[in-house]
Design a protein around this motif. Structure first.
Motif, PDB file in Angstrom:
ATOM      1  N   MET A 163      32.284  44.456  39.225  1.00  0.00           N
ATOM      2  CA  MET A 163      32.159  43.371  38.251  1.00  0.00           C
ATOM      3  C   MET A 163      31.203  42.318  38.792  1.00  0.00           C
ATOM      4  N   ARG A 164      30.017  42.245  38.227  1.00  0.00           N
ATOM      5  CA  ARG A 164      29.019  41.279  38.693  1.00  0.00           C
ATOM      6  C   ARG A 164      28.890  40.170  37.642  1.00  0.00           C
ATOM      7  N   ILE A 165      29.248  38.977  38.057  1.00  0.00           N
ATOM      8  CA  ILE A 165      29.303  37.840  37.134  1.00  0.00           C
ATOM      9  C   ILE A 165      28.175  36.866  37.449  1.00  0.00           C
ATOM     10  N   LEU A 166      27.441  36.499  36.408  1.00  0.00           N
ATOM     11  CA  LEU A 166      26.440  35.436  36.520  1.00  0.00           C
ATOM     12  C   LEU A 166      27.129  34.110  36.232  1.00  0.00           C
ATOM     13  N   GLY A 167      27.140  33.227  37.211  1.00  0.00           N
ATOM     14  CA  GLY A 167      27.752  31.912  37.052  1.00  0.00           C
ATOM     15  C   GLY A 167      26.702  30.847  36.819  1.00  0.00           C
ATOM     16  N   ILE A 168      27.025  29.890  35.946  1.00  0.00           N
ATOM     17  CA  ILE A 168      26.136  28.768  35.643  1.00  0.00           C
ATOM     18  C   ILE A 168      26.907  27.473  35.830  1.00  0.00           C
ATOM     19  N   GLU A 169      26.358  26.572  36.629  1.00  0.00           N
ATOM     20  CA  GLU A 169      27.008  25.289  36.920  1.00  0.00           C
ATOM     21  C   GLU A 169      26.047  24.146  36.582  1.00  0.00           C
ATOM     22  N   VAL A 212      25.014  34.982  41.290  1.00  0.00           N
ATOM     23  CA  VAL A 212      25.642  36.252  40.935  1.00  0.00           C
ATOM     24  C   VAL A 212      26.647  36.584  42.031  1.00  0.00           C
ATOM     25  N   VAL A 213      27.891  36.825  41.635  1.00  0.00           N
ATOM     26  CA  VAL A 213      28.956  37.167  42.576  1.00  0.00           C
ATOM     27  C   VAL A 213      29.629  38.452  42.101  1.00  0.00           C
ATOM     28  N   ALA A 214      29.828  39.388  43.013  1.00  0.00           N
ATOM     29  CA  ALA A 214      30.456  40.669  42.691  1.00  0.00           C
ATOM     30  C   ALA A 214      31.927  40.639  43.044  1.00  0.00           C
ATOM     31  N   ASN A 240      18.482  40.961  42.921  1.00  0.00           N
ATOM     32  CA  ASN A 240      17.788  42.218  42.616  1.00  0.00           C
ATOM     33  C   ASN A 240      18.374  42.878  41.377  1.00  0.00           C
ATOM     34  N   MET A 241      18.540  42.078  40.332  1.00  0.00           N
ATOM     35  CA  MET A 241      19.151  42.549  39.099  1.00  0.00           C
ATOM     36  C   MET A 241      18.332  42.127  37.890  1.00  0.00           C
ATOM     37  N   GLN A 242      18.519  42.872  36.803  1.00  0.00           N
ATOM     38  CA  GLN A 242      18.014  42.475  35.504  1.00  0.00           C
ATOM     39  C   GLN A 242      19.143  41.771  34.751  1.00  0.00           C
ATOM     40  N   LEU A 243      18.771  40.927  33.818  1.00  0.00           N
ATOM     41  CA  LEU A 243      19.777  40.186  33.063  1.00  0.00           C
ATOM     42  C   LEU A 243      20.758  41.129  32.367  1.00  0.00           C
ATOM     43  N   ALA A 244      20.272  42.240  31.863  1.00  0.00           N
ATOM     44  CA  ALA A 244      21.141  43.175  31.141  1.00  0.00           C
ATOM     45  C   ALA A 244      22.175  43.845  32.047  1.00  0.00           C
ATOM     46  N   GLU A 245      21.954  43.784  33.368  1.00  0.00           N
ATOM     47  CA  GLU A 245      22.887  44.424  34.302  1.00  0.00           C
ATOM     48  C   GLU A 245      24.089  43.548  34.636  1.00  0.00           C
ATOM     49  N   VAL A 246      24.051  42.291  34.236  1.00  0.00           N
ATOM     50  CA  VAL A 246      25.176  41.388  34.466  1.00  0.00           C
ATOM     51  C   VAL A 246      26.354  41.841  33.609  1.00  0.00           C
ATOM     52  N   ASP A 247      27.568  41.791  34.162  1.00  0.00           N
ATOM     53  CA  ASP A 247      28.757  42.237  33.431  1.00  0.00           C
ATOM     54  C   ASP A 247      29.425  41.133  32.633  1.00  0.00           C
ATOM     55  N   ALA A 262      26.912  27.417  41.901  1.00  0.00           N
ATOM     56  CA  ALA A 262      27.378  28.348  40.870  1.00  0.00           C
ATOM     57  C   ALA A 262      28.110  29.547  41.442  1.00  0.00           C
ATOM     58  N   ALA A 263      27.982  29.808  42.751  1.00  0.00           N
ATOM     59  CA  ALA A 263      28.732  30.917  43.339  1.00  0.00           C
ATOM     60  C   ALA A 263      30.224  30.678  43.190  1.00  0.00           C
ATOM     61  N   MET A 264      30.649  29.438  43.371  1.00  0.00           N
ATOM     62  CA  MET A 264      32.071  29.131  43.237  1.00  0.00           C
ATOM     63  C   MET A 264      32.540  29.295  41.786  1.00  0.00           C
ATOM     64  N   ILE A 265      31.653  29.051  40.830  1.00  0.00           N
ATOM     65  CA  ILE A 265      32.007  29.228  39.414  1.00  0.00           C
ATOM     66  C   ILE A 265      32.130  30.713  39.087  1.00  0.00           C
ATOM     67  N   ALA A 266      31.197  31.510  39.558  1.00  0.00           N
ATOM     68  CA  ALA A 266      31.271  32.947  39.326  1.00  0.00           C
ATOM     69  C   ALA A 266      32.489  33.557  40.020  1.00  0.00           C
ATOM     70  N   ALA A 267      32.822  33.050  41.205  1.00  0.00           N
ATOM     71  CA  ALA A 267      33.994  33.557  41.923  1.00  0.00           C
ATOM     72  C   ALA A 267      35.276  33.213  41.168  1.00  0.00           C
ATOM     73  N   GLY A 268      35.373  31.971  40.710  1.00  0.00           N
ATOM     74  CA  GLY A 268      36.542  31.571  39.946  1.00  0.00           C
ATOM     75  C   GLY A 268      36.668  32.322  38.633  1.00  0.00           C
ATOM     76  N   ALA A 269      35.547  32.730  38.075  1.00  0.00           N
ATOM     77  CA  ALA A 269      35.553  33.432  36.792  1.00  0.00           C
ATOM     78  C   ALA A 269      36.165  34.822  36.897  1.00  0.00           C
ATOM     79  N   TYR A 270      36.075  35.432  38.074  1.00  0.00           N
ATOM     80  CA  TYR A 270      36.591  36.797  38.209  1.00  0.00           C
ATOM     81  C   TYR A 270      38.087  36.858  37.916  1.00  0.00           C
ATOM     82  N   SER A 271      38.856  35.945  38.501  1.00  0.00           N
ATOM     83  CA  SER A 271      40.294  35.945  38.246  1.00  0.00           C
ATOM     84  C   SER A 271      40.593  35.585  36.798  1.00  0.00           C
ATOM     85  N   ARG A 272      39.779  34.704  36.213  1.00  0.00           N
ATOM     86  CA  ARG A 272      39.968  34.348  34.802  1.00  0.00           C
ATOM     87  C   ARG A 272      39.694  35.560  33.908  1.00  0.00           C
TER      88      ARG A 272
END
Length: 381
Positions: A5-11, A21-23, A71-78, A351-361
Motif C-alpha cells: 500500500m503506497r500512499i501519497l501524503g499531502i500536508e 510517499v510512504v509504503a 521512482n513512481m508514476q502518479l497512477a501507481e499511487v494506491d 507529509a511522510a507523517m500524514i501518509a503514515a497516519g493515513a495507513y491505519s485510517r
C-alpha cells in the motif's frame, strides 16, 4: 518487507507545502518539504494569506518531486492522504482541494488525516527505522509553534498488528495560551534574533550554558502554577516575564538595536548574530530555555506516571530542541520507560507523517469523498 500500500501524503496546514510517499505506513519512499520561512520571516510569524498563496504555487511541483524521488508514476499511487486539520483554513483548503482532485481523477481512495495524529506517526516512522518498538500505553507530547498538548495513546482492544494501527487518543493536557514554539518566536522577536525563534535560541542557549557556567543567571523564572488541570501548560507568563526583565534592564537595549540592524541588513544567521550577544543575553536565553524544558519534561513525566505509561513520545517542531531531548533522555534513565523522538527532519511539519497516519485510517475504513472540507479545529480522538 513487501510494499502493498503506497500512499501519497499531502500536508499544507501552515507554512510548509509537503508531499511524501510512504509504503505500508512505515517505509518512507520520499519526503519533500517546501518551507516558507523566508517569506514570513520579515513579519515575525506566519501570515495566513501569504501562506495560502505560496501553497498554491508550490503544491504541484512538490508532489511531482515526491513522486520522482519515490521512482513512481502518479497512477501507481494506491491512495491519496490529505491533512484535514487542525491548521489555517486557507492553507488546508489548498492541500485538500488538490488531494480531492487527484483522488477523483485517478479513482483512488481519499484519506483525511488529523495533523496531530501525523505527529504521533512521525515517532513511529523513526522507531521503525531504528528497529525499536513503542510499548503501550504511551504518553505523547506534541510540542510546536501551534501546539503544546499531551495525549495518552493506547492500542485498540483485540488488536495484534505490529505496524501501529488502530490507536486511540485521550487528551490529558494542553496549553491555555501560547504554545511553547510560539513563546520561542515571541522571545526571539523581543531580543531581535529573527524568525523562527526556536532553532537560534536553542543554539544560543547552549553557548550561554557554557559561557556562563557557574555564574548566576540574570533572572530566574519559576514554574507556572496552574489551577484546575495540573497537566495543562502556560507559556504566556514566561514570555511576559522576559519582556518585563528587558524593560527593567536598559543595558540590553544597545545590543538589541545592533541585532535589529543586522536583521534589517539581511544578516540573520547564527554566525552573524552570536557576536552581537553578550554574556548577559546568552545567560537570559539559557534561563528561558531551561524554564520551558523543565515545564515540558516535568509535566510529561507526571502524565506518564499517572497513566502507568510504558513509553514517552515527543514530537513536533520543538522536539528537535537539543536540551529538551537531553533532559528527557536523562529523566527516563531510571524510570523503566523509553522515550522516542522523530528525526529532526520528521519533527517539523512534513507529509511522510500524514501518509503514515493515513495507513491505519485506510485499514479502519476512514475514507472521504469530494465533499471533504477543512476543519481548522479538528479534534484528535
Amino acid at each position: 518487507m513487501s510494499m502493498h500500500m503506497r500512499i501519497l501524503g499531502i500536508e499544507s496546514s501552515c507554512d510548509e507545502t509537503a508531499a511524501a510517499v510512504v509504503a505500508d505506513g512505515l517505509e518512507v519512499l520520499s519526503n519533500v518539504v517546501a518551507s516558507q520561512i523566508e517569506i514570513h520571516k520579515k513579519y515575525g510569524g506566519v501570515v495566513p494569506e501569504l501562506a495560502s498563496r505560496e501553497h498554491l504555487r508550490q503544491i504541484v511541483p512538490v508532489v511531482r518531486e515526491a513522486l520522482e524521488q519515490a521512482n513512481m508514476q502518479l497512477a501507481e499511487v494506491d491512495a491519496i492522504a490529505v491533512t484535514q486539520g487542525p491548521g489555517l483554513v486557507g492553507a488546508l483548503l489548498v492541500g485538500i482541494t488538490y488531494g480531492k482532485t487527484l483522488a477523483s481523477a485517478l479513482k483512488k481512495p481519499l484519506i483525511p488525516v488529523n495533523h496531530l495524529e501525523g505527529h504521533v506517526h512521525a515517532v513511529f516512522l523513526e522507531a521503525h527505522r531504528a528497529g525499536r518498538k513503542v510499548k503501550f500505553p504511551a504518553v505523547c507530547l506534541i510540542v510546536s509553534g501551534g501546539h503544546t498538548v499531551l495525549y495518552e495513546v493506547s492500542e485498540a482492544q483485540n488488536h495484534e498488528s505490529v505496524d501501529y494501527q488502530a490507536l486511540s487518543y485521550h487528551k490529558i493536557g494542553q496549553t491555555r495560551d501560547d504554545a511553547a514554539g510560539e513563546a520561542y518566536d515571541k522571545v526571539a522577536k523581543l531580543l531581535a534574533l529573527g524568525y523562527p525563534g526556536g532553532p537560534i535560541l536553542d543554539r544560543l542557549a547552549n553557548v550561554g550554558n557554557g559561557a556562563n557556567e557557574g555564574a548566576a543567571p540574570p533572572v530566574k523564572f519559576g514554574p507556572t502554577k496552574m489551577r484546575g488541570n495540573a497537566l495543562d501548560f502556560s507559556f504566556s507568563g514566561l514570555k511576559t516575564a522576559v519582556l518585563y526583565h528587558l524593560r527593567e534592564h536598559p543595558e540590553y537595549s544597545e545590543d538589541i538595536r545592533n541585532r535589529q540592524a543586522a536583521l534589517d541588513a539581511g544578516e540573520n544567521t547564527f554566525e552573524k548574530l552570536l557576536p552581537l550577544c553578550n554574556k548577559q543575553t546568552l545567560a537570559l536565553i539559557h534561563e528561558f530555555q531551561r524554564s520551558v524544558v523543565r515545564t515540558l519534561v516535568e509535566q510529561t513525566m507526571t502524565a506518564a506516571e499517572n497513566t502507568s505509561a510504558e513509553s514517552i513520545l515527543v514530537s513536533g517542531g520543538v522536539a528537535a530542541n537539543s536540551e529538551l531531548r537531553a533532559a528527557f533522555e536523562k529523566r527516563v534513565t531510571s524510570s523503566g520507560m523509553e522515550v522516542f523522538f522523530p528525526s529532526r527532519a520528521l519533527s517539523t511539519d512534513n507529509a511522510a507523517m500524514i501518509a503514515a497516519g493515513a495507513y491505519s485510517r485506510f485499514r479502519a475504513g476512514s475514507l472521504a469523498d469530494t465533499s471533504l472540507n477543512p476543519d481548522p479545529a479538528l479534534i484528535l480522538k
